[in-house]
Design a protein around this motif. Structure first.
Motif, short mmCIF file in Angstrom:
data_model
loop_
_atom_site.label_atom_id
_atom_site.label_comp_id
_atom_site.label_asym_id
_atom_site.label_seq_id
_atom_site.Cartn_x
_atom_site.Cartn_y
_atom_site.Cartn_z
N MET A 135 0.83 -1.21 0.00
CA MET A 135 0.00 0.00 0.00
C MET A 135 0.87 1.26 0.00
SD MET A 135 -3.02 -1.03 -0.32
CE MET A 135 -3.63 -2.70 -0.29
N LEU A 136 1.99 1.21 0.69
CA LEU A 136 2.91 2.35 0.65
C LEU A 136 3.41 2.60 -0.77
CD1 LEU A 136 5.03 1.85 3.89
CD2 LEU A 136 3.60 3.83 3.35
N ARG A 137 3.76 1.52 -1.47
CA ARG A 137 4.19 1.65 -2.87
C ARG A 137 3.05 2.19 -3.73
NH1 ARG A 137 5.59 -2.64 -5.87
NH2 ARG A 137 6.68 -1.27 -7.26
N PHE A 138 1.85 1.63 -3.55
CA PHE A 138 0.71 2.08 -4.34
C PHE A 138 0.39 3.54 -4.07
CE2 PHE A 138 -1.37 -2.42 -4.67
CZ PHE A 138 -0.44 -2.79 -5.63
N SER A 141 2.03 5.83 -6.43
CA SER A 141 1.77 5.61 -7.84
C SER A 141 1.27 6.88 -8.53
CB SER A 141 0.69 4.51 -7.98
OG SER A 141 0.26 4.41 -9.32
N ALA A 142 1.60 7.00 -9.79
CA ALA A 142 1.09 8.11 -10.60
C ALA A 142 -0.39 7.91 -10.91
CB ALA A 142 1.89 8.22 -11.90
N ASN A 143 -0.85 6.68 -10.76
CA ASN A 143 -2.27 6.37 -10.98
C ASN A 143 -3.06 6.91 -9.80
OD1 ASN A 143 -4.77 4.91 -10.71
ND2 ASN A 143 -4.01 3.44 -12.22
N ARG A 144 -3.85 7.95 -10.00
CA ARG A 144 -4.55 8.62 -8.91
C ARG A 144 -5.55 7.71 -8.21
NH1 ARG A 144 -1.71 11.65 -6.66
NH2 ARG A 144 -3.47 12.45 -5.52
N LEU A 146 -5.43 4.50 -7.76
CA LEU A 146 -4.68 3.56 -6.92
C LEU A 146 -4.02 4.27 -5.75
CD1 LEU A 146 -3.86 0.65 -6.48
CD2 LEU A 146 -1.94 1.04 -8.03
N SER A 147 -3.38 5.41 -6.01
CA SER A 147 -2.69 6.11 -4.93
C SER A 147 -3.68 6.61 -3.88
CB SER A 147 -1.84 7.25 -5.47
OG SER A 147 -2.61 8.27 -6.04
N ASN A 148 -4.83 7.13 -4.30
CA ASN A 148 -5.83 7.59 -3.34
C ASN A 148 -6.38 6.44 -2.51
OD1 ASN A 148 -5.55 10.25 -4.16
ND2 ASN A 148 -7.32 10.20 -5.51
N LEU A 149 -6.69 5.34 -3.17
CA LEU A 149 -7.24 4.18 -2.47
C LEU A 149 -6.22 3.62 -1.47
CD1 LEU A 149 -9.88 2.58 -2.47
CD2 LEU A 149 -8.89 1.10 -4.20
N PRO A 180 0.39 -1.90 -11.23
CA PRO A 180 -0.43 -2.29 -12.39
C PRO A 180 -0.20 -1.33 -13.56
CG PRO A 180 -1.80 -1.39 -10.63
CD PRO A 180 -0.41 -1.48 -10.09
N LYS A 181 -0.44 -1.82 -14.75
CA LYS A 181 -0.30 -1.00 -15.94
C LYS A 181 -1.43 0.01 -15.98
CE LYS A 181 1.61 -4.91 -18.36
NZ LYS A 181 1.26 -6.06 -19.16
#
Length: 182
Positions: A135-138, A141-144, A146-149, A180-181
């Motif tokens: 979760m720290l890595r996520f 993430s540049a994916n908003r 995923l990063s927000n969740l 994830p891609k």
């Protein structure tokens, strides 16, 4: 009307079981996942053992089957009976394994499902150190989405000492779970 719904869901389950077509299996599983969104279907889906079907599909090589199964579990697990069933069926581990999927939808559904499955009894498993590290890595993430969740997961489901321990461990190890891609 209700009997028709059960019969229709039974027909979907039967089609999934008898077809040899991968495309048909994907389509049926996607339909079952969509039906899992409606609480009026929960009892029927339990009766037809669709929770077991979803759990079984989490270990498939076919990314679409895993995505739809994970989505179906995510839709079902807000219900207390379904949540207990998933926990009793040792469903947390295969859900955690879905965090390493390259499919964004699978990962988002897995994170959300872990949130929904977290109870005082299951917290040790759903917020285990490898999950918190992930979760720290996520959260970076540049994916908003995923990063927000992931940030919500860390804030609402993990204790500050858990997060700190994962941060310290992450400084000294290479975590091998790919993002994830997009």
């Amino acid at each position: 009307m209700e009997l028709g719904r059960l019969e229709y869901l039974q027909a979907l389950v039967t089609e999934f079981q008898v077809t040899d077509s991968t495309e048909a299996k994907e389509q049926v599983l996607a339909n079952l996942a969509n039906f899992a969104y409606d609480p009026s279907n929960y009892e029927y889906l339990r009766q037809l053992q669709v929770l077991d079907l979803f759990l079984d599909m989490l270990t498939e090589d076919n990314e679409s089957l895993v995505e739809f199964a994970m989505g179906g579990l995510c839709n079902l697990c807000l219900d207390k009976t379904n949540k207990e069933y998933i926990l009793e069926a040792n469903g947390v581990e295969p859900i955690i394994n879905c965090l390493s999927s390259s499919n964004e939808e699978t990962v988002v559904s897995a994170v959300t499902t872990l949130m929904f499955l977290t109870t005082p009894r299951s917290r040790a498993q759903t917020t285990a150190l490898p999950v918190v590290e992930c979760m720290l890595r996520f959260s970076l993430s540049a994916n908003r989405r995923l990063s927000n969740l992931a940030s919500i997961f860390l804030q609402d489901y993990c204790t500050p000492p858990q997060v700190e321990e994962a941060r310290n461990l992450s400084k000294h190890t290479a975590v091998g779970i790919p993002l994830p891609k997009d």
